[in-house]
Design a protein around this motif. Structure first.
Motif, PDB file in Angstrom:
ATOM      1  N   PHE A  33       0.864  -1.181   0.000  1.00  0.00           N
ATOM      2  CA  PHE A  33       0.000   0.000   0.000  1.00  0.00           C
ATOM      3  C   PHE A  33       0.896   1.225   0.000  1.00  0.00           C
ATOM      4  CE2 PHE A  33      -2.575  -3.254   2.016  1.00  0.00           C
ATOM      5  CZ  PHE A  33      -3.780  -3.101   1.370  1.00  0.00           C
ATOM      6  N   LEU A  34       0.770   2.026  -1.027  1.00  0.00           N
ATOM      7  CA  LEU A  34       1.625   3.209  -1.122  1.00  0.00           C
ATOM      8  C   LEU A  34       0.738   4.442  -1.064  1.00  0.00           C
ATOM      9  CD1 LEU A  34       4.457   4.380  -1.872  1.00  0.00           C
ATOM     10  CD2 LEU A  34       3.766   4.205  -4.232  1.00  0.00           C
ATOM     11  N   SER A  35       0.968   5.308  -0.099  1.00  0.00           N
ATOM     12  CA  SER A  35       0.163   6.530  -0.066  1.00  0.00           C
ATOM     13  C   SER A  35       1.023   7.703   0.353  1.00  0.00           C
ATOM     14  CB  SER A  35      -1.033   6.371   0.878  1.00  0.00           C
ATOM     15  OG  SER A  35      -0.616   5.951   2.140  1.00  0.00           O
ATOM     16  N   VAL A  71      -9.511   3.884   4.150  1.00  0.00           N
ATOM     17  CA  VAL A  71      -9.787   2.725   3.300  1.00  0.00           C
ATOM     18  C   VAL A  71      -8.699   1.665   3.447  1.00  0.00           C
ATOM     19  CG1 VAL A  71     -10.150   1.980   0.944  1.00  0.00           C
ATOM     20  CG2 VAL A  71     -11.039   4.159   1.673  1.00  0.00           C
ATOM     21  N   ASN A  72      -7.434   2.098   3.371  1.00  0.00           N
ATOM     22  CA  ASN A  72      -6.358   1.112   3.475  1.00  0.00           C
ATOM     23  C   ASN A  72      -6.367   0.409   4.820  1.00  0.00           C
ATOM     24  OD1 ASN A  72      -5.630   1.826   0.968  1.00  0.00           O
ATOM     25  ND2 ASN A  72      -3.665   2.747   1.485  1.00  0.00           N
ATOM     26  N   LEU A 119       2.602  -4.490   3.022  1.00  0.00           N
ATOM     27  CA  LEU A 119       3.500  -3.468   3.544  1.00  0.00           C
ATOM     28  C   LEU A 119       2.826  -2.129   3.319  1.00  0.00           C
ATOM     29  CD1 LEU A 119       6.418  -2.807   4.572  1.00  0.00           C
ATOM     30  CD2 LEU A 119       7.039  -2.534   2.200  1.00  0.00           C
ATOM     31  N   ASN A 120       2.785  -1.318   4.358  1.00  0.00           N
ATOM     32  CA  ASN A 120       2.130  -0.014   4.234  1.00  0.00           C
ATOM     33  C   ASN A 120       3.189   1.076   4.184  1.00  0.00           C
ATOM     34  OD1 ASN A 120       0.235   1.976   4.207  1.00  0.00           O
ATOM     35  ND2 ASN A 120      -0.148   1.914   6.412  1.00  0.00           N
ATOM     36  N   LEU A 177      11.549  -2.354   2.273  1.00  0.00           N
ATOM     37  CA  LEU A 177      11.226  -3.148   1.079  1.00  0.00           C
ATOM     38  C   LEU A 177      12.012  -4.449   1.082  1.00  0.00           C
ATOM     39  CD1 LEU A 177      11.085  -0.462  -1.734  1.00  0.00           C
ATOM     40  CD2 LEU A 177       9.192  -1.762  -0.807  1.00  0.00           C
ATOM     41  N   GLU A 178      13.316  -4.333   1.403  1.00  0.00           N
ATOM     42  CA  GLU A 178      14.163  -5.535   1.378  1.00  0.00           C
ATOM     43  C   GLU A 178      13.641  -6.597   2.332  1.00  0.00           C
ATOM     44  OE1 GLU A 178      18.176  -4.426   2.183  1.00  0.00           O
ATOM     45  OE2 GLU A 178      18.301  -3.360   0.275  1.00  0.00           O
TER      46      GLU A 178
END
Lengths: 345, 301
Positions: free
Chosen positions: B247-249, B259-260, B272-273, B289-290
């Motif tokens: 989830f990218l915001s 919503v997420n 992953l948020n 991320l890794e």
């Protein structure tokens, strides 16, 4: 929110035949609870209402009622229900507004879930009484707001108001309600006030929840009243439910130099009000909102611009769950001093 | 006579409607001036102009406006309210026109989409055409041509996305608004880093929107935001084929915060948020991320 639990409680206890538990007043503990289980950057009303729900559930409530619409208020309910479910509470959740829209049909359907013997005639009759009650309360509130800063005898307004609200919660018919209102209005007008020649006048605008919930704005109105300031506030429940549709068009027309479209929630109303306040000789404007309130953030640059043009001072407050009261007091003091100095010129 | 120059800021609306606007204005013989991809200069311009609580995407948008304001005759700033009752957009999309109008002093080409009041896209484009002194007939022709080209491109995107789904490898769904995903500053570095790590990326916005909007209701009953529906609708669509969700915001996005959060509580997949602020360092995000990908790899084996 403020004293509005009285008409709501009245309405539900009459039509649903259930015991209505009015939510406990919001305290810092409520906020802490709400913040703990809320997403990070949701706006503050979410945290407040969630905290209140949690406290009610702890006390044994088993039906929660939520309503709201406009911006993301309308979407609160689903997430709150999910959060409370995840925490393991057992309850029934009644949502009066879905998908940002509501209709009488939908409300009746939802209410019938609680009380299957609900009669529509009764609903409309008591609904009407509750509506009138809100209207009278708001009128009295407006009167108090304009005068409370100048009362001679301390707490005379508050005491009388409490007395009136107690009477209100026991009314049986529309006629009786009207009689009580008339009687108390007269008494309110007889309370001695000591207004100077030209008291300072301040308009309060902003996001609806923060404006109306005294805990959310740290009793800002009380603070201002202690400085002997006359306060004008527009938003109240009666406005939101019954007048908004009509008034927004008027506001848009008035301020058409600055805005062309509706901006969501109360933002365009506030811009219209800013113009009204500037043109009607108010000394200053206080804009309050909960943090991360997107529509109001959009309105702020425009409000700022209007105030620059009319040369009226404006101060912006953004309230969060952990704003400190002292900081607000200092800023209000400075703002007040500045207004006094402008007056003296 | 010189061609009229219309400036299109590279933010918010750009990623939804650019594929319609570009052919439309080309057909009408109007020159388009685009702003450059987001960089530090744009962001600092945006920060200057914006209110400090606005969301990062909107700050960037204002930065682009500031960059374009003396490079063109008109700026194109639409207002998009809703696509019907349960299809509202973000409040920034409603307010963009009025905010820009008050902040900068440029002529603005504006149209309004409000299906509840019967204002649709073509009506809006007529207004624009009138302002630019174009004929009604030309506008209709240009509009249909642009829609055709838009659909062709859209179909290609969808096909690519589905092709990626069938590939072998670690597949991650990016759930994010296109104006965040494809932004040079917010989404690009993250996507590029993911590609370096050998991840196959599935985009939530590159699906048939009708399909995703309908599917969104399986996750949330009362949702009424169009763009959020498009985002989260992609999750049930590809749920079985993907390994994880990101989830990218942008900070502090009003819709995503609700919503997420709701979706995260309902799904049963690793996620992953990521919330991007206007900080320059990517190191923190890279570490997250890794480790996220390490977890997914372990799960796969």
């Amino acid at each position: 929110m403020g004293n509005y639990h009285i008409p709501v409680k009245y309405l539900f206890s009459k039509i649903l035949k259930v015991e209505v538990m009015s939510s406990p007043p919001i305290t810092s503990k409520t906020v802490e609870l709400g913040t703990k289980y809320s997403p990070d950057f949701v706006c503050t009303p979410f945290k407040y209402t969630l905290g209140t729900f949690l406290e009610c559930l702890e006390k044994g409530a088993n039906i929660l009622v939520q309503a709201g619409g406009g911006c993301r208020y309308g979407y609160y309910s689903e997430l709150q229900e999910q959060i409370l479910n995840d925490l393991g509470y057992n309850f029934e959740y009644i949502n009066l507004v879905t998908k940002g829209k509501t209709s009488i049909k939908h409300i009746i359907k939802e209410l019938k879930k609680i009380n299957p013997h609900l009669r529509q005639v009764k609903l409309f009759y008591y609904g009407l009484i509750a509506k009138q009650m809100v209207k009278y309360m708001d009128k009295i509130d407006n009167f108090i707001r304009e005068n409370i800063g100048f009362e001679v005898e301390e707490n005379s307004f508050i005491n009388l108001q409490n007395k009136m609200l107690r009477r209100f919660s026991k009314v049986k018919s529309l006629y009786q309600l009207r009689k009580i209102y008339k009687k108390y209005l007269k008494e309110f007008k007889e309370i001695k006030v000591n207004k100077g020649e030209h008291p300072l006048k301040i308009g309060i605008i902003g996001e609806l929840y923060t404006v109306m919930e005294p805990f959310a704005n740290y009793y800002l109105e009380k603070l201002l009243a202690s400085y002997n300031i006359e306060i004008k506030r527009f938003t109240n429940v009666h406005y939101l439910l019954f007048e908004k549709k009509r008034k927004v068009k008027k506001y848009l027309k008035d301020a058409k130099k600055y805005i062309k479209y509706r901006m969501g929630a109360d933002a365009s109303d506030n811009i219209g009000r800013t113009k009204y306040l500037c043109e009607n000789g108010y000394d200053g404007i206080i804009h309050i909102k909960s943090s991360f309130c997107t529509p109001e953030i959009g309105a702020m640059p425009i409000i700022n611009k209007i105030c620059n043009i009319y040369n009226v001072p404006v101060i912006f407050f953004s309230f969060d769950a952990n704003t400190s009261e002292v900081g607000i007091k200092t800023r209000i003091e400075a703002f007040y001093d500045m207004l006094e100095m402008r007056r003296g010129k | 006579m010189d061609k009229i120059k219309v400036g299109i800021p590279r933010g918010l609306f750009y990623y939804y409607y650019y594929d319609i606007w570009k052919p439309f204005f080309q057909e009408l013989n109007v020159e388009i001036v685009e702003s450059i991809p987001t960089n530090k200069d744009i962001i600092s311009r945006g920060l200057n102009l914006a209110n400090d609580e606005m969301c990062l995407s909107f700050k960037i948008y204002l930065g682009h406006i500031d960059y374009l304001k003396d490079k063109c005759d008109y700026l194109l700033v639409p207002r998009i309210d809703n696509y019907g009752l349960a299809n509202q957009t973000c409040t920034n999309f409603l307010a963009a026109y009025d905010i820009v109008h008050n902040l900068v002093d440029v002529k603005i080409l504006n149209y309004n989409i409000d299906y509840r009041k019967w204002e649709q896209e073509l009506d809006g484009l007529f207004k624009i055409g009138k302002e630019l002194h174009k004929k009604r007939r030309d506008i209709i022709r240009a509009y249909h041509a642009s829609i055709k080209r838009y659909e062709k491109k859209k179909n290609k995107d969808i096909k690519d996305n589905y092709d990626n789904l069938d590939k072998e490898g670690l597949k991650i769904l990016i759930v994010s608004h296109p104006y965040n995903t494809y932004d040079e500053y917010i989404g690009k570095p993250i996507l590029e880093y993911l590609k370096q790590l050998g991840v196959i990326i599935i985009y939530s916005d590159k699906f048939d929107t009708l399909e995703t909007e309908e599917l969104a209701y399986s996750l949330s009953d009362t949702i009424y935001f169009k763009y959020s529906k498009e985002n989260i609708g992609a999750i049930p669509l590809v749920y079985k084929k993907i390994d994880g969700i990101i989830f990218l915001s942008s900070f502090p996005c009003g819709l995503d915060s609700l919503v997420n959060e709701l979706v995260m509580r309902k799904i049963n997949k690793p996620y992953l948020n990521l919330v991007v602020d206007d900080l320059d360092s990517l190191t923190g995000i890279k570490t997250r991320l890794e480790s996220f990908i390490d977890i997914l790899e372990q799960k796969r084996n």
